[in-house]
Design an enzyme around this catalytic site. Structure first.
Site, PDB file in Angstrom:
ATOM      1  N   ARG A   1      20.824  -2.158  23.256  1.00 57.90           N
ATOM      2  CA  ARG A   1      20.304  -2.476  21.939  1.00 57.90           C
ATOM      3  C   ARG A   1      19.252  -1.448  21.540  1.00 57.90           C
ATOM      4  O   ARG A   1      18.079  -1.748  21.481  1.00 57.90           O
ATOM      5  CB  ARG A   1      19.712  -3.876  21.968  1.00 57.90           C
TER       6      ARG A   1
ATOM      7  N   LYS B   1      23.435  -8.320  42.346  1.00 54.86           N
ATOM      8  CA  LYS B   1      22.815  -9.578  42.690  1.00 54.86           C
ATOM      9  C   LYS B   1      21.777  -9.901  41.622  1.00 54.86           C
ATOM     10  O   LYS B   1      21.284  -8.986  40.984  1.00 54.86           O
ATOM     11  CB  LYS B   1      22.184  -9.483  44.072  1.00 54.86           C
TER      12      LYS B   1
ATOM     13  N   HIS C   1      22.289  -3.324  46.958  1.00 58.24           N
ATOM     14  CA  HIS C   1      21.817  -1.951  47.171  1.00 58.24           C
ATOM     15  C   HIS C   1      20.927  -1.804  48.393  1.00 58.24           C
ATOM     16  O   HIS C   1      20.670  -0.714  48.847  1.00 58.24           O
ATOM     17  CB  HIS C   1      21.097  -1.440  45.937  1.00 58.24           C
TER      18      HIS C   1
ATOM     19  N   LYS D   1      26.953   0.733  51.888  1.00 61.85           N
ATOM     20  CA  LYS D   1      28.121   0.898  52.742  1.00 61.85           C
ATOM     21  C   LYS D   1      27.781   1.740  53.967  1.00 61.85           C
ATOM     22  O   LYS D   1      28.272   1.505  55.059  1.00 61.85           O
ATOM     23  CB  LYS D   1      29.207   1.587  51.925  1.00 61.85           C
TER      24      LYS D   1
ATOM     25  N   GLU E   1       8.509  -6.484  52.468  1.00 67.97           N
ATOM     26  CA  GLU E   1       8.129  -5.552  51.414  1.00 67.97           C
ATOM     27  C   GLU E   1       6.614  -5.477  51.400  1.00 67.97           C
ATOM     28  O   GLU E   1       5.936  -6.466  51.651  1.00 67.97           O
ATOM     29  CB  GLU E   1       8.638  -6.045  50.057  1.00 67.97           C
TER      30      GLU E   1
ATOM     31  N   ASP F   1      16.393 -14.731  46.630  1.00 68.83           N
ATOM     32  CA  ASP F   1      16.436 -13.334  46.227  1.00 68.83           C
ATOM     33  C   ASP F   1      16.956 -12.441  47.342  1.00 68.83           C
ATOM     34  O   ASP F   1      17.680 -11.486  47.091  1.00 68.83           O
ATOM     35  CB  ASP F   1      15.017 -12.900  45.814  1.00 68.83           C
TER      36      ASP F   1
ATOM     37  N   HIS G   1      21.057 -10.273  51.510  1.00 71.33           N
ATOM     38  CA  HIS G   1      20.843  -9.223  52.508  1.00 71.33           C
ATOM     39  C   HIS G   1      20.771  -9.751  53.929  1.00 71.33           C
ATOM     40  O   HIS G   1      21.435  -9.263  54.830  1.00 71.33           O
ATOM     41  CB  HIS G   1      19.548  -8.464  52.229  1.00 71.33           C
TER      42      HIS G   1
ATOM     43  N   LYS H   1       7.103 -10.826  50.824  1.00 68.89           N
ATOM     44  CA  LYS H   1       6.398  -9.804  50.048  1.00 68.89           C
ATOM     45  C   LYS H   1       4.977  -9.683  50.566  1.00 68.89           C
ATOM     46  O   LYS H   1       4.476 -10.575  51.245  1.00 68.89           O
ATOM     47  CB  LYS H   1       6.380 -10.197  48.572  1.00 68.89           C
TER      48      LYS H   1
END
Lengths: 300, 509
Positions: free
Chosen positions: B63, B170, B200, B204, B238, B257, B262, B360
């Site tokens: 947009r 995700k 991500h 792979k 994190e 999340d 993961h 976190k």
């Protein structure tokens, strides 16, 4: 850290290396790269080796020869700061030049592959030369020789599994685009045409590969630009063309599709080495092409 | 045409990369962070490595009142700033020819009509032959309108020899029910093999590294079971808070999340049996079997822990607590630390707890899978000799510095017999010449080549929700706030108690 040793032996070199590494702590090296080059080329080879050492965590051994009468070994060792690997420079004087293997063998990394690279002139039978015997893979560069065409043919005549030439590596991107073009066309190729600088060794190899794979006649012609200029493959539906129009850029044409620009640059030495070091097994496709090259040369 | 064998290709010719056929990549939500930081640079890096087809179109849809050149400028800047390979003008020029922008909204027919025309023009101008990949870099709420519009405007029509694929990111839902709804929306237009879900964090490359470690070697497999392994710790930490993402994170929480996708994927890859081949279907079959056998033990009060970061000092800087973050309610019960024990009920793993934790504001950023081994049944040393001997461990480091660490005991030099824990390290970055391709690069290439992805398909997503849903429900039913933990520490006391109950303690990653 740079260590210089004059009139030394493999044992002293190895000891100095172990001590140096204890202080810098480099590890995880995966291969030994021996660079065999004439003395006048020593500095250039050392520089190339340093550049490649930043990309490949390897033990690099640069071997040079001098014609001095007395036989002596001088060595420099460099480890640490900006390099992930070790760098050993060996100068072989006098009779020692015929016994390079006895000096290098104790310095090879245990178990890991050994690769020898001759950036300029190389012995005829790589695998029978003292240093070539140590290697799992032998890399030459016909383009670094005085007579590239002659050197390429000599390589082809003496090919043994595990030999490769950077001439072949320079062609990878051209080959990839041509293969992609055939993926899209799917029509049988009836003939081909390679334009290059006069006497260009990679072009000879490219033409040999194309005629070998496609089983058609591939003509050669001289062009105005350096290196390979253009490849044209004829099919019943139209021509496939790949033509370098400027440094780094080529035009790509496939039948029934619009013409497109693709990036196609001449690759720097570091790129070529990276590709070579990625696989250490024998390159059977290259082998087939060298057979073809010899057959063509004998036919002429 | 299908039986055509390209004479220039040879399986032995491993220098030749596979180059995708001509195609158009359409990115929805192209103005987002992810698109600028990851997607566009990945597209450039692929082009730079010579892996993009001659004749590639990149269409942005968003947009914004942009023309093609405005968008091209955005891509240019994003590439210059974030690409991993050096910027080369000629590669950029090749890309630039195929860059288009379509301004528009998801609910506007006119916008999608413009999109259709743009793609059609590219198909003829660039010879992209009706092959289209749609990348939905948008919130899940946008999936349905986009799907409807794509169908209404015939953007996913199939003719002989062309393809349409879709990439979604995700979160794949926020519980089992919503995951199913989402899947229904996407599967109306796309077959399962045309849907690429990207995770991500778990590219792979990482998946294949783990498979190679486990199944290409003889020495690890014999000890990879409950005879030798005492427990497994899977950590994803994190070192930052939620930043400005309260809108996305609050109400969702770290378990939904991160653990759902993961950590459970890492668990599946660690615990699964050897697939009969590395074909994507076989691999998924093994992962599904493990996920179906996995569950959190019923006493959620004993075997799970949750927390919220409080204000504190992290790496030398003062930081605020979760409840003080902008956009977070003062009584928010969203967890920023989640830990749980997962048991895998099969012959190989019965009795070996898998401890999952994700949080976190931890001391450092790290993702790893650590297999801790049992003590030797008999130690022919005195107790003081082995006082410093910790647990033998095999750690698969996922990030940063991907690699493998082995921890084992060694004698301390000297006349005293003293045994201490040491590390043996392997790093991919240290031992291989080429840096690993970025997860997005691999994914985009897979999408363009039509390579079956190693990313989870819908069934795996469902199985993961089945494991997690009861825990989240239990947490939602609790009266109290999640336990506060100081920012910059390894989590709340309850998480440490949780392991202590089973006789273990978390390793410091």
């Amino acid at each position: 850290m740079i260590i210089e040793l004059t009139d030394t032996s493999s044992r002293e070199v190895a000891t100095a290396l172990t001590n140096a590494k204890r202080t810098t702590g480099a590890s995880g090296l995966v291969l030994t790269l021996i660079i065999a080059t004439p003395a006048e080329n020593f500095d250039a080879a050392l520089e190339a080796a340093k550049t490649s050492a930043t990309a490949h965590p390897s033990r690099v051994i640069v071997v040079t020869y001098s014609d001095e009468a007395s036989s002596r070994l001088d060595a420099t060792i460099e480890v640490g700061e900006d390099m992930p690997g070790d760098l050993i420079g060996l100068k072989l004087h006098g009779e020692l030049r015929y016994h390079g293997d006895s000096i290098c063998l104790p310095l090879l990394l245990p178990d890991s592959p050994t690769i020898v690279w001759w950036p300029t002139e190389a012995p005829d039978r790589l695998v029978d030369s003292p240093i070539g015997r140590l290697a799992d893979r032998r890399i030459t560069d016909a383009a670094g020789c005085h007579d590239p065409q002659g050197a390429l043919l000599r390589r082809a005549r003496n090919h043994t599994p595990g030999d490769t030439d950077l001439t072949w590596t320079r062609l990878t991107r051209w080959r990839a685009l041509l293969a992609a073009a055939l993926d899209q066309t799917g029509a049988p190729v009836t003939g081909g045409h390679v334009v290059s600088a006069p006497d260009n060794a990679p072009a000879t190899l490219l033409a040999a590969w194309l005629s070998d794979r496609l089983q058609v006649q591939v003509e050669r012609a001289d062009g105005e630009h350096p290196g390979v200029n253009e490849v044209r493959l004829f099919t019943d539906e139209g021509d496939i063309t790949l033509r370098r129009v400027a440094e780094g850029t080529a035009l790509y044409q496939v039948p029934h599709q619009p013409q497109r620009t693709v990036a196609l640059r001449r690759r720097p030495l570091t790129d070529l080495l990276t590709e070579e070091l990625q696989r250490v097994d024998a390159d059977e496709v290259f082998e087939a092409v060298t057979r073809r090259l010899v057959a063509d040369a004998e036919g002429n | 045409m299908n039986t055509y064998v390209n004479p220039l290709r040879d399986p032995l010719d491993r220098r030749l990369p596979r180059i995708a056929g001509p195609c158009v990549l359409v990115i929805f939500g192209v103005t987002g962070d992810l698109s600028r930081k990851k997607l566009m640079p990945a597209v450039y890096d692929l082009a730079n490595r010579g892996l993009l087809p001659p004749g590639f179109g990149l269409v942005g849809f968003a947009r914004r009142d942009w023309a093609d050149q405005d968008f091209a400028k955005v891509v240019h800047d994003a590439v210059k700033e974030n690409a991993r390979t050096p910027f080369r003008e000629e590669v950029w020029q090749q890309l630039l020819e195929g860059i288009r922008f379509v301004p528009g909204r998801f609910d506007d027919d006119e916008s999608f009509e413009r999109l259709r025309r743009t793609i059609q023009d590219l198909d003829t101008e660039r010879g992209t032959g009706g092959n289209h990949a749609f990348y939905l870099s948008i919130p899940p709420s946008g999936f349905e309108p986009v799907m409807t519009q794509l169908r209404r405007h015939g953007l996913t029509e199939r003719t002989e020899g062309n393809w349409n694929r879709v990439v979604i990111e995700k979160p794949f839902g926020h519980d089992l029910a919503s995951a199913r709804e989402l899947n229904d929306v996407v599967s109306v237009l796309f077959d399962p093999h045309e849907v690429f879900r990207i995770d991500h964090y778990l590219g792979k490359e990482t998946v294949q590294n783990m498979l190679a470690l486990r199944f290409a070697n003889q020495m690890f497999e014999p000890i990879w079971n409950n005879h030798y392994v005492s427990h497994v710790e899977i950590t994803m930490a994190e070192d930052f808070g939620i930043g400005g993402r309260a809108g996305y994170f609050d109400g969702i929480g770290i378990a939904r999340d991160v653990i759902q996708n993961h950590l459970l994927q890492l668990l599946a890859l660690t615990a699964m049996e050897e697939p009969t081949s590395f074909e994507a279907g076989q691999l998924r079959a093994e992962k599904k079997k493990v996920l179906a056998a996995a569950r959190v033990p019923d006493r959620y009060d004993l075997h799970t822990a949750r927390g919220q970061y409080a204000a504190g000092w992290q790496g030398g800087r003062p930081v605020i607590g979760y409840l003080e973050e902008d956009g977070v309610a003062h009584d928010s019960r969203t967890e920023t630390f989640a830990a749980m024990r997962v048991d895998v009920d099969n012959r190989r793993w019965a009795g070996v707890p898998f401890f999952l934790r994700s949080a976190k504001r931890m001391p450092r950023r790290v993702t790893e899978v650590a297999l801790a081994f049992k003590r030797a049944p008999h130690l022919p040393f005195t107790a003081t000799d082995t006082a410093e001997l910790g647990t033998n461990a095999l750690v698969m480091r996922i990030q940063p510095d991907e690699g493998v660490t082995l921890r084992f005991g060694a004698k301390v030099p000297g006349t005293q017999m003293e045994i201490r824990e040491v590390s043996m390290d392997f790093g991919y970055g240290g031992s291989f010449t080429e840096s690993s391709p970025e997860a997005y690069e691999r994914l985009i290439l897979d999408v363009l080549l039509g390579d079956p992805p190693l990313f989870p398909q819908h069934e795996e997503v469902e199985l993961s929700w089945r494991i997690l849903d009861p825990v989240i429900e239990y947490w939602a039913g609790l009266e109290e706030q999640p336990e506060q933990y100081d920012s910059g520490t390894w989590g709340p006391a309850s998480a440490h108690d949780m392991l202590a109950r089973d006789g273990f303690s978390w390793r410091r990653p």
